[in-house]
Design a protein around this motif. Structure first.
Motif, PDB file in Angstrom:
ATOM      1  N   SER A   1     109.705  53.058 -14.106  1.00 33.89           N
ATOM      2  CA  SER A   1     108.051  53.493 -14.288  1.00 33.89           C
ATOM      3  C   SER A   1     107.670  53.214 -15.874  1.00 33.89           C
ATOM      4  O   SER A   1     106.555  53.305 -16.071  1.00 33.89           O
ATOM      5  CB  SER A   1     107.792  54.920 -13.784  1.00 33.89           C
ATOM      6  OG  SER A   1     108.748  55.773 -14.744  1.00 33.89           O
ATOM      7  N   GLY A   2     108.567  53.508 -16.927  1.00 26.37           N
ATOM      8  CA  GLY A   2     108.179  52.993 -18.082  1.00 26.37           C
ATOM      9  C   GLY A   2     108.717  51.915 -18.880  1.00 26.37           C
ATOM     10  O   GLY A   2     108.356  50.864 -18.204  1.00 26.37           O
ATOM     11  N   SER A   3     109.398  51.806 -19.858  1.00 27.88           N
ATOM     12  CA  SER A   3     109.948  50.581 -20.632  1.00 27.88           C
ATOM     13  C   SER A   3     110.923  50.078 -19.826  1.00 27.88           C
ATOM     14  O   SER A   3     111.687  50.649 -18.745  1.00 27.88           O
ATOM     15  CB  SER A   3     110.476  51.014 -21.990  1.00 27.88           C
ATOM     16  OG  SER A   3     111.621  50.232 -22.239  1.00 27.88           O
ATOM     17  N   PRO A   4     111.186  48.794 -19.946  1.00 28.41           N
ATOM     18  CA  PRO A   4     112.319  47.945 -19.077  1.00 28.41           C
ATOM     19  C   PRO A   4     113.918  48.240 -19.663  1.00 28.41           C
ATOM     20  O   PRO A   4     114.774  47.665 -18.900  1.00 28.41           O
ATOM     21  CB  PRO A   4     111.849  46.501 -19.158  1.00 28.41           C
ATOM     22  CG  PRO A   4     111.141  46.424 -20.488  1.00 28.41           C
ATOM     23  CD  PRO A   4     110.455  47.576 -20.574  1.00 28.41           C
ATOM     24  N   ASP A   5     113.778  48.860 -20.836  1.00 23.78           N
ATOM     25  CA  ASP A   5     115.065  48.844 -21.500  1.00 23.78           C
ATOM     26  C   ASP A   5     115.859  49.887 -21.035  1.00 23.78           C
ATOM     27  O   ASP A   5     115.531  51.129 -20.377  1.00 23.78           O
ATOM     28  CB  ASP A   5     114.987  49.479 -23.065  1.00 23.78           C
ATOM     29  CG  ASP A   5     114.135  48.306 -23.792  1.00 23.78           C
ATOM     30  OD1 ASP A   5     114.044  47.218 -23.405  1.00 23.78           O
ATOM     31  OD2 ASP A   5     113.315  48.603 -24.447  1.00 23.78           O
ATOM     32  N   VAL A   6     117.263  49.504 -20.608  1.00 25.69           N
ATOM     33  CA  VAL A   6     118.280  50.291 -20.167  1.00 25.69           C
ATOM     34  C   VAL A   6     119.543  50.388 -21.008  1.00 25.69           C
ATOM     35  O   VAL A   6     119.592  49.866 -21.884  1.00 25.69           O
ATOM     36  CB  VAL A   6     118.925  50.067 -18.689  1.00 25.69           C
ATOM     37  CG1 VAL A   6     117.598  49.706 -17.872  1.00 25.69           C
ATOM     38  CG2 VAL A   6     119.596  48.553 -18.905  1.00 25.69           C
ATOM     39  N   GLN A   7     120.332  51.424 -20.818  1.00 25.68           N
ATOM     40  CA  GLN A   7     121.599  51.625 -21.553  1.00 25.68           C
ATOM     41  C   GLN A   7     122.496  51.843 -20.458  1.00 25.68           C
ATOM     42  O   GLN A   7     122.410  52.839 -19.481  1.00 25.68           O
ATOM     43  CB  GLN A   7     121.483  52.747 -22.695  1.00 25.68           C
ATOM     44  CG  GLN A   7     121.000  53.823 -22.332  1.00 25.68           C
ATOM     45  CD  GLN A   7     120.787  54.897 -23.510  1.00 25.68           C
ATOM     46  OE1 GLN A   7     120.805  54.377 -24.573  1.00 25.68           O
ATOM     47  NE2 GLN A   7     120.535  56.063 -23.467  1.00 25.68           N
TER      48      GLN A   7
ATOM     49  N   ASN B   1     116.834  59.483 -10.144  1.00 23.82           N
ATOM     50  CA  ASN B   1     115.712  59.558 -11.077  1.00 23.82           C
ATOM     51  C   ASN B   1     115.826  58.320 -12.110  1.00 23.82           C
ATOM     52  O   ASN B   1     115.522  57.438 -11.971  1.00 23.82           O
ATOM     53  CB  ASN B   1     115.712  60.738 -11.718  1.00 23.82           C
ATOM     54  CG  ASN B   1     115.287  61.958 -10.516  1.00 23.82           C
ATOM     55  OD1 ASN B   1     114.812  61.603  -9.539  1.00 23.82           O
ATOM     56  ND2 ASN B   1     115.610  62.974 -10.945  1.00 23.82           N
ATOM     57  N   SER B   2     116.242  58.793 -13.332  1.00 23.69           N
ATOM     58  CA  SER B   2     116.110  57.824 -14.367  1.00 23.69           C
ATOM     59  C   SER B   2     117.576  56.735 -14.600  1.00 23.69           C
ATOM     60  O   SER B   2     117.555  55.892 -15.346  1.00 23.69           O
ATOM     61  CB  SER B   2     116.248  58.445 -15.999  1.00 23.69           C
ATOM     62  OG  SER B   2     117.339  59.579 -15.959  1.00 23.69           O
ATOM     63  N   GLU B   3     118.353  57.004 -13.406  1.00 23.80           N
ATOM     64  CA  GLU B   3     119.626  56.248 -13.476  1.00 23.80           C
ATOM     65  C   GLU B   3     119.158  54.950 -12.704  1.00 23.80           C
ATOM     66  O   GLU B   3     118.522  54.991 -11.476  1.00 23.80           O
ATOM     67  CB  GLU B   3     120.411  56.698 -12.609  1.00 23.80           C
ATOM     68  CG  GLU B   3     121.132  58.036 -13.379  1.00 23.80           C
ATOM     69  CD  GLU B   3     122.226  58.852 -12.630  1.00 23.80           C
ATOM     70  OE1 GLU B   3     122.662  59.794 -13.248  1.00 23.80           O
ATOM     71  OE2 GLU B   3     122.465  58.886 -11.344  1.00 23.80           O
ATOM     72  N   VAL B   4     119.443  53.753 -13.237  1.00 27.04           N
ATOM     73  CA  VAL B   4     118.827  52.626 -12.451  1.00 27.04           C
ATOM     74  C   VAL B   4     119.730  52.042 -11.560  1.00 27.04           C
ATOM     75  O   VAL B   4     119.420  51.826 -10.603  1.00 27.04           O
ATOM     76  CB  VAL B   4     118.598  51.419 -13.793  1.00 27.04           C
ATOM     77  CG1 VAL B   4     118.107  50.191 -13.209  1.00 27.04           C
ATOM     78  CG2 VAL B   4     117.904  52.241 -14.885  1.00 27.04           C
TER      79      VAL B   4
ATOM     80  N   THR C   1     117.639  54.282 -17.797  1.00 25.97           N
ATOM     81  CA  THR C   1     116.282  54.095 -18.475  1.00 25.97           C
ATOM     82  C   THR C   1     116.602  54.581 -20.042  1.00 25.97           C
ATOM     83  O   THR C   1     116.839  55.753 -19.954  1.00 25.97           O
ATOM     84  CB  THR C   1     115.029  54.536 -17.880  1.00 25.97           C
ATOM     85  OG1 THR C   1     114.917  55.697 -17.720  1.00 25.97           O
ATOM     86  CG2 THR C   1     115.072  53.797 -16.665  1.00 25.97           C
ATOM     87  N   GLN C   2     116.239  53.774 -21.021  1.00 22.26           N
ATOM     88  CA  GLN C   2     116.260  54.183 -22.204  1.00 22.26           C
ATOM     89  C   GLN C   2     115.400  55.360 -22.539  1.00 22.26           C
ATOM     90  O   GLN C   2     115.650  56.187 -23.437  1.00 22.26           O
ATOM     91  CB  GLN C   2     115.963  53.156 -23.404  1.00 22.26           C
ATOM     92  CG  GLN C   2     117.453  52.366 -23.758  1.00 22.26           C
ATOM     93  CD  GLN C   2     117.436  51.609 -24.610  1.00 22.26           C
ATOM     94  OE1 GLN C   2     116.285  51.306 -25.507  1.00 22.26           O
ATOM     95  NE2 GLN C   2     118.506  51.169 -25.363  1.00 22.26           N
ATOM     96  N   ASP C   3     114.297  55.354 -21.875  1.00 25.32           N
ATOM     97  CA  ASP C   3     113.246  56.373 -22.366  1.00 25.32           C
ATOM     98  C   ASP C   3     113.173  57.265 -21.333  1.00 25.32           C
ATOM     99  O   ASP C   3     112.229  58.235 -21.193  1.00 25.32           O
ATOM    100  CB  ASP C   3     111.642  55.667 -22.487  1.00 25.32           C
ATOM    101  CG  ASP C   3     111.391  55.009 -20.914  1.00 25.32           C
ATOM    102  OD1 ASP C   3     112.187  55.099 -19.889  1.00 25.32           O
ATOM    103  OD2 ASP C   3     110.334  54.378 -21.201  1.00 25.32           O
ATOM    104  N   GLY C   4     113.947  57.601 -20.409  1.00 26.83           N
ATOM    105  CA  GLY C   4     114.178  58.529 -19.307  1.00 26.83           C
ATOM    106  C   GLY C   4     113.166  58.466 -18.322  1.00 26.83           C
ATOM    107  O   GLY C   4     113.090  59.667 -17.561  1.00 26.83           O
ATOM    108  N   SER C   5     112.477  57.470 -18.200  1.00 30.04           N
ATOM    109  CA  SER C   5     111.583  57.285 -17.060  1.00 30.04           C
ATOM    110  C   SER C   5     112.391  56.767 -15.932  1.00 30.04           C
ATOM    111  O   SER C   5     113.437  56.596 -15.617  1.00 30.04           O
ATOM    112  CB  SER C   5     110.590  56.192 -17.329  1.00 30.04           C
ATOM    113  OG  SER C   5     111.114  54.647 -17.432  1.00 30.04           O
ATOM    114  N   LEU C   6     111.596  57.351 -14.516  1.00 28.17           N
ATOM    115  CA  LEU C   6     112.262  56.916 -13.356  1.00 28.17           C
ATOM    116  C   LEU C   6     112.424  55.372 -13.337  1.00 28.17           C
ATOM    117  O   LEU C   6     111.738  54.556 -13.615  1.00 28.17           O
ATOM    118  CB  LEU C   6     111.129  57.240 -12.293  1.00 28.17           C
ATOM    119  CG  LEU C   6     110.933  58.830 -12.279  1.00 28.17           C
ATOM    120  CD1 LEU C   6     110.139  59.120 -10.988  1.00 28.17           C
ATOM    121  CD2 LEU C   6     112.482  59.837 -11.772  1.00 28.17           C
TER     122      LEU C   6
END
Length: 250
Positions: free
Chosen positions: A209-215, A73-76, A225-230
């Motif tokens: 699916s949302g912002s490109p930012d990751v942590q 899911n939100s794991e890149v 994903t920083q915003d929890g998007s897929l």
């Protein structure tokens, strides 16, 4: 930057390694279902690699503990398999793996839906990410640039309404898992290093699916994903030949 040019014989060895990676991924895909854990996928991959007589590329690499990266899911990328991580209907899971065969590496990733019911936007994310990889591969030929690959990927992703991860990129590959050059999934056509026949690259769009930012989480590996998007991830190992791109992990 030391670019290692491969001979046709070396590319052929890498094609054999790539074929094994594909076989492992297709085998593991069969275990993706609601109720399975990401450690179940890991176990399947270990068994298949042992059966095929190949060494895993990831296990032990900078201390990484497993043969697969399983990112849900939100794991890149770089999600660590766990017996506690249970897959549920509608999840998406990225499965990334590599092997060493006869001294040469292959590396590939797929993202697959869990179960039959996947949200339309999640399915579209998978489709667009896969298409962006195909577009990047089509840009590969002697005389083209790394910017041509990145621009081809980025154009498809952004036209689809998604965003390209910047912090993680593709890479060269050969007798090491990661070689020069880095292969970004964004860029401008005509810019960057020129491709030469005999280069072998891993092209691997990571698309949110949302912002490109990751942590990166506290385990030091799992990027989210920083915003929890897929997020979705597809990867192939690709050789630059006089005829253009040859995919070694198909």
């Amino acid at each position: 930057m030391a670019i290692v040019i491969k001979t046709p014989q070396e590319v052929e060895k890498m094609r054999r390694a790539g074929a094994v990676v594909r076989e492992v991924l297709e085998y593991v895909r069969g275990f993706v279902k609601p109720g399975a854990t990401t450690m179940d996928l890991e176990g399947a991959a270990v068994r298949k690699m042992e059966e095929l007589g190949v060494k895993p590329a990831f296990k032990g690499y900078h201390g990484y503990p497993c043969v697969l990266c399983t990112s849900v899911n939100s794991e890149v990328v770089h999600g660590i398999p766990s017996a506690k991580r249970v897959l549920r209907e509608g999840d998406i899971v990225s499965i990334d793996t590599g092997v060493v065969l006869d001294g040469y590496y292959g590396d590939s990733a797929i993202t697959v839906p869990v179960g039959e019911k996947i949200a339309p936007r999640a399915q579209r994310l998978l489709d667009v990410t896969r298409t962006s990889l195909e577009s990047g591969i089509q840009a590969v030929r002697p005389g083209a640039t790394l910017g041509d690959i990145g621009a081809a990927v980025q154009q498809v992703v952004e036209a689809g309404g998604f965003s390209v991860v910047r912090e993680f990129v593709g890479h060269g590959i050969g007798t090491s898992l990661h070689e020069d050059p880095q292969v970004p999934n964004f860029g401008r056509r005509g810019q960057g290093l020129k491709l030469r026949e005999g280069m072998v690259l891993c092209i691997e769009p990571m698309v949110n699916s949302g912002s490109p930012d990751v942590q990166v989480l506290e385990d030091g590996w799992t990027a989210v994903t920083q915003d929890g998007s897929l997020s979705a991830h597809f990867e192939h190992t690709v050789a630059v030949t006089s005829d253009g791109a040859v995919v070694l992990t198909e």
